[in-house]
Design a protein around this motif. Structure first.
Motif, PDB file in Angstrom:
ATOM      1  N   CYS A  58       0.817  -1.215   0.000  1.00  0.00           N
ATOM      2  CA  CYS A  58       0.000   0.000   0.000  1.00  0.00           C
ATOM      3  C   CYS A  58       0.852   1.266   0.000  1.00  0.00           C
ATOM      4  CB  CYS A  58      -0.922  -0.008   1.222  1.00  0.00           C
ATOM      5  SG  CYS A  58      -1.960   1.469   1.379  1.00  0.00           S
ATOM      6  N   VAL A  59       1.887   1.276   0.840  1.00  0.00           N
ATOM      7  CA  VAL A  59       2.637   2.511   1.082  1.00  0.00           C
ATOM      8  C   VAL A  59       3.623   2.828  -0.036  1.00  0.00           C
ATOM      9  CG1 VAL A  59       4.352   3.561   2.608  1.00  0.00           C
ATOM     10  CG2 VAL A  59       2.354   2.426   3.576  1.00  0.00           C
ATOM     11  N   VAL A  60       4.329   1.818  -0.533  1.00  0.00           N
ATOM     12  CA  VAL A  60       5.367   2.077  -1.539  1.00  0.00           C
ATOM     13  C   VAL A  60       4.801   2.741  -2.796  1.00  0.00           C
ATOM     14  CG1 VAL A  60       7.009   0.969  -3.110  1.00  0.00           C
ATOM     15  CG2 VAL A  60       6.980   0.348  -0.684  1.00  0.00           C
ATOM     16  N   PRO A  61       3.684   2.248  -3.364  1.00  0.00           N
ATOM     17  CA  PRO A  61       3.138   2.956  -4.533  1.00  0.00           C
ATOM     18  C   PRO A  61       2.715   4.391  -4.228  1.00  0.00           C
ATOM     19  CG  PRO A  61       2.208   0.753  -4.371  1.00  0.00           C
ATOM     20  CD  PRO A  61       2.938   1.002  -3.096  1.00  0.00           C
ATOM     21  N   LEU A  62       2.182   4.625  -3.024  1.00  0.00           N
ATOM     22  CA  LEU A  62       1.744   5.980  -2.683  1.00  0.00           C
ATOM     23  C   LEU A  62       2.929   6.924  -2.527  1.00  0.00           C
ATOM     24  CD1 LEU A  62      -1.163   5.249  -0.162  1.00  0.00           C
ATOM     25  CD2 LEU A  62      -1.317   5.882  -2.577  1.00  0.00           C
ATOM     26  N   ILE A  63       3.991   6.450  -1.871  1.00  0.00           N
ATOM     27  CA  ILE A  63       5.192   7.284  -1.756  1.00  0.00           C
ATOM     28  C   ILE A  63       5.742   7.599  -3.140  1.00  0.00           C
ATOM     29  CG2 ILE A  63       7.580   7.345  -0.949  1.00  0.00           C
ATOM     30  CD1 ILE A  63       6.735   5.660   1.433  1.00  0.00           C
ATOM     31  N   PRO A 179      -6.283  16.276 -29.854  1.00  0.00           N
ATOM     32  CA  PRO A 179      -7.016  16.341 -28.588  1.00  0.00           C
ATOM     33  C   PRO A 179      -6.124  16.055 -27.387  1.00  0.00           C
ATOM     34  CG  PRO A 179      -7.389  14.226 -29.627  1.00  0.00           C
ATOM     35  CD  PRO A 179      -6.530  15.014 -30.576  1.00  0.00           C
ATOM     36  N   ALA A 180      -6.602  16.466 -26.232  1.00  0.00           N
ATOM     37  CA  ALA A 180      -5.923  16.134 -24.979  1.00  0.00           C
ATOM     38  C   ALA A 180      -6.192  14.674 -24.621  1.00  0.00           C
ATOM     39  CB  ALA A 180      -6.411  17.051 -23.863  1.00  0.00           C
ATOM     40  N   GLU A 181      -5.243  14.063 -23.927  1.00  0.00           N
ATOM     41  CA  GLU A 181      -5.389  12.672 -23.499  1.00  0.00           C
ATOM     42  C   GLU A 181      -5.098  12.572 -22.005  1.00  0.00           C
ATOM     43  OE1 GLU A 181      -2.878  10.141 -25.765  1.00  0.00           O
ATOM     44  OE2 GLU A 181      -3.825  10.611 -27.691  1.00  0.00           O
ATOM     45  N   VAL A 182      -5.941  11.815 -21.316  1.00  0.00           N
ATOM     46  CA  VAL A 182      -5.762  11.592 -19.883  1.00  0.00           C
ATOM     47  C   VAL A 182      -5.763  10.089 -19.634  1.00  0.00           C
ATOM     48  CG1 VAL A 182      -6.669  11.977 -17.564  1.00  0.00           C
ATOM     49  CG2 VAL A 182      -6.906  13.766 -19.312  1.00  0.00           C
ATOM     50  N   LYS A 183      -4.701   9.595 -19.011  1.00  0.00           N
ATOM     51  CA  LYS A 183      -4.590   8.172 -18.701  1.00  0.00           C
ATOM     52  C   LYS A 183      -4.350   7.998 -17.206  1.00  0.00           C
ATOM     53  CE  LYS A 183      -2.713   6.806 -23.215  1.00  0.00           C
ATOM     54  NZ  LYS A 183      -1.581   6.142 -23.919  1.00  0.00           N
ATOM     55  N   TRP A 184      -5.072   7.056 -16.616  1.00  0.00           N
ATOM     56  CA  TRP A 184      -4.907   6.761 -15.198  1.00  0.00           C
ATOM     57  C   TRP A 184      -3.709   5.848 -14.991  1.00  0.00           C
ATOM     58  CZ3 TRP A 184      -7.497   9.190 -11.408  1.00  0.00           C
ATOM     59  CH2 TRP A 184      -8.652   9.884 -11.757  1.00  0.00           C
ATOM     60  N   ALA A 185      -3.008   6.050 -13.894  1.00  0.00           N
ATOM     61  CA  ALA A 185      -1.814   5.256 -13.573  1.00  0.00           C
ATOM     62  C   ALA A 185      -2.241   4.030 -12.764  1.00  0.00           C
ATOM     63  CB  ALA A 185      -0.805   6.098 -12.800  1.00  0.00           C
ATOM     64  N   TYR A 186      -2.764   3.032 -13.461  1.00  0.00           N
ATOM     65  CA  TYR A 186      -3.245   1.834 -12.767  1.00  0.00           C
ATOM     66  C   TYR A 186      -2.104   1.059 -12.121  1.00  0.00           C
ATOM     67  CZ  TYR A 186      -7.665   2.749 -15.107  1.00  0.00           C
ATOM     68  OH  TYR A 186      -8.832   3.336 -15.529  1.00  0.00           O
ATOM     69  N   GLU A 187      -0.886   1.227 -12.621  1.00  0.00           N
ATOM     70  CA  GLU A 187       0.253   0.553 -11.996  1.00  0.00           C
ATOM     71  C   GLU A 187       0.536   1.100 -10.600  1.00  0.00           C
ATOM     72  OE1 GLU A 187       1.925   4.070 -14.282  1.00  0.00           O
ATOM     73  OE2 GLU A 187       0.329   2.573 -14.509  1.00  0.00           O
ATOM     74  N   ILE A 188       0.016   2.285 -10.304  1.00  0.00           N
ATOM     75  CA  ILE A 188       0.112   2.868  -8.965  1.00  0.00           C
ATOM     76  C   ILE A 188      -1.152   2.565  -8.165  1.00  0.00           C
ATOM     77  CG2 ILE A 188       0.218   5.037  -7.674  1.00  0.00           C
ATOM     78  CD1 ILE A 188       2.869   4.393  -8.874  1.00  0.00           C
ATOM     79  N   ILE A 189      -2.297   2.753  -8.790  1.00  0.00           N
ATOM     80  CA  ILE A 189      -3.578   2.637  -8.091  1.00  0.00           C
ATOM     81  C   ILE A 189      -3.857   1.202  -7.659  1.00  0.00           C
ATOM     82  CG2 ILE A 189      -6.066   2.944  -8.338  1.00  0.00           C
ATOM     83  CD1 ILE A 189      -5.432   5.192 -10.361  1.00  0.00           C
ATOM     84  N   ALA A 190      -3.629   0.240  -8.552  1.00  0.00           N
ATOM     85  CA  ALA A 190      -4.005  -1.148  -8.268  1.00  0.00           C
ATOM     86  C   ALA A 190      -3.276  -1.725  -7.059  1.00  0.00           C
ATOM     87  CB  ALA A 190      -3.783  -2.012  -9.510  1.00  0.00           C
ATOM     88  N   PRO A 191      -1.936  -1.691  -7.002  1.00  0.00           N
ATOM     89  CA  PRO A 191      -1.273  -2.265  -5.820  1.00  0.00           C
ATOM     90  C   PRO A 191      -1.592  -1.522  -4.530  1.00  0.00           C
ATOM     91  CG  PRO A 191       0.319  -1.162  -7.236  1.00  0.00           C
ATOM     92  CD  PRO A 191      -0.954  -1.233  -8.003  1.00  0.00           C
ATOM     93  N   ALA A 192      -1.773  -0.194  -4.615  1.00  0.00           N
ATOM     94  CA  ALA A 192      -2.115   0.557  -3.407  1.00  0.00           C
ATOM     95  C   ALA A 192      -3.475   0.125  -2.868  1.00  0.00           C
ATOM     96  CB  ALA A 192      -2.104   2.055  -3.701  1.00  0.00           C
ATOM     97  N   LEU A 193      -4.446  -0.083  -3.758  1.00  0.00           N
ATOM     98  CA  LEU A 193      -5.769  -0.532  -3.322  1.00  0.00           C
ATOM     99  C   LEU A 193      -5.716  -1.952  -2.770  1.00  0.00           C
ATOM    100  CD1 LEU A 193      -8.121   0.879  -6.117  1.00  0.00           C
ATOM    101  CD2 LEU A 193      -7.883   1.677  -3.763  1.00  0.00           C
ATOM    102  N   VAL A 194      -4.953  -2.816  -3.425  1.00  0.00           N
ATOM    103  CA  VAL A 194      -4.824  -4.195  -2.932  1.00  0.00           C
ATOM    104  C   VAL A 194      -4.189  -4.201  -1.544  1.00  0.00           C
ATOM    105  CG1 VAL A 194      -3.654  -6.394  -3.310  1.00  0.00           C
ATOM    106  CG2 VAL A 194      -4.758  -5.230  -5.221  1.00  0.00           C
ATOM    107  N   GLY A 195      -3.140  -3.414  -1.361  1.00  0.00           N
ATOM    108  CA  GLY A 195      -2.495  -3.341  -0.054  1.00  0.00           C
ATOM    109  C   GLY A 195      -3.413  -2.788   1.013  1.00  0.00           C
TER     110      GLY A 195
END
Length: 205
Positions: A58-63, A179-195
């Motif tokens: 949880c913490v490492v991706p958030l940091i 156009p503008a493009e917005v992409k979510w960083a699932y490589e950060i969000i997913a492990p943080a949520l799992v943790g």
């Protein structure tokens, strides 16, 4: 120029903006988290080890998200903003303006607003720069400044000035359209949520 001939237009590397203090702080926090986590894994019991794994997950991706990840990449065609949980790509033609008040922001022509986490604004640095500019003006015996002279600016404000200049200069380029493009960083969000979920489950068991 034929289709087989290489383009003679010079290509320049992206300008990269980062918060050096944020990156250094993040590296120190990651090192501390790794030290505590490894110690718990080596010396702890079964439940302690599970808690340490969940906490690290949880913490490492958030940091990483809030310290090491943020960056701004500016090329001749576009502005790419890597914030904690999103990556925003803005061709210069979509940019209305950039500004720095209490935070650095870019406004698009369709009304959207995005923060630039990698370009922090320091009110203290801004006040210091204003005092230096006022002091220089008060002691300047020659009021007409040289052509290359620039007013004192705080680093964050100067970065925004540079980005605004790039936007104004390159907005009409052919490669700066789109156009503008917005992409979510699932490589950060997913492990943080799992943790976080694992910590919650372990706390309730």
């Amino acid at each position: 120029m034929s289709a087989n001939e290489p383009s003679t237009t010079p290509q320049y590397a992206d300008r990269v903006f980062r918060s050096v203090g944020g990156v250094m702080g993040g590296v120190l926090l990651l090192a501390l988290a790794a030290w505590l986590g490894i110690d718990a894994l080596v010396n702890g019991s079964g439940r302690t080890r599970l808690l340490s794994v969940a906490a690290l997950l949880c913490v490492v991706p958030l940091i990483t998200a809030f310290t090491v990840r943020p960056a701004v990449y500016a090329s001749e065609d576009r502005l790419r903003i890597r914030n904690p949980f999103r990556t925003i790509t803005l061709p210069w033609a979509t940019v209305e303006t950039l500004r720095a008040h209490f935070s650095s922001e870019v406004l698009t022509k369709d009304g959207a607003k995005f923060q630039l986490w990698a370009v922090p604004v320091s009110i203290r640095a801004r006040n210091r720069a204003n005092r230096q500019a006022a002091k220089s003006g008060a002691h300047d015996a020659h009021p007409v400044a040289a052509a290359g002279d620039k007013p004192h600016r705080a680093p964050g404000d100067q970065n925004i000035d540079d980005l605004r200049e790039l936007a104004e200069r390159n907005a009409d380029r052919e490669g700066a359209q789109g156009p503008a493009e917005v992409k979510w960083a699932y490589e950060i969000i997913a492990p943080a949520l799992v943790g976080a979920l694992a910590l919650l489950v372990l706390a309730l068991v």
